[in-house]
Design a protein around this motif. Structure first.
Motif: not given
Length: 124
Positions: A30-56
């Motif tokens: 429920k912590h706003a900073t944690f939610i922001d961390h999860a969205k920006k750092n965890v999920f955005n990084s994974l999304d970006k990485t999966i989107g560029i799997l062909d760009e090592p």
């Protein structure tokens, strides 16, 4: 937040990495900073990485950034892999019957490889 609900539920020892947000999963999630961390750092990084799997080279940049951010926390390889397991479990739950065994195996392969790389980078 399903990923972190599964993560904290299946691997309660990992709460120690998030003590600055609270002492229990409910407070942490429920912590706003944690939610922001999860969205920006965890999920955005994974999304970006999966989107560029062909760009090592681009993936390597993300790995290095994740390593730098997490190095001081001394997160174990096992805990990175546990987060990966929680991500796959959450995808499977979200997709329900639409998630085939082959889909689950593919997600496990990709997410497992990424989490291994992230763990390696953060241990240097």
């Amino acid at each position: 937040m399903l990923v972190f609900k599964n993560f904290f539920g299946d691997y309660p020892s990992t709460i120690k990495y998030f003590k600055r947000f609270g002492n229990d999963p409910e407070t942490i999630m429920k912590h706003a900073t944690f939610i922001d961390h999860a969205k920006k750092n965890v999920f955005n990084s994974l999304d970006k990485t999966i989107g560029i799997l062909d760009e090592p080279e681009e993936i390597k940049k993300i790995e290095l950034w994740i390593g730098k951010v997490h190095r001081s926390k001394r997160i174990s390889r096992e805990d990175f892999l546990s987060l990966g397991n929680s991500i796959v479990k959450s995808v499977k739950l979200a997709l329900g019957d639409q998630c085939t065994e082959e889909d689950e195996e593919a997600w496990q392969t990709v997410i497992g490889a990424l989490m291994s790389a992230f763990a390696e980078s953060s241990s240097k």
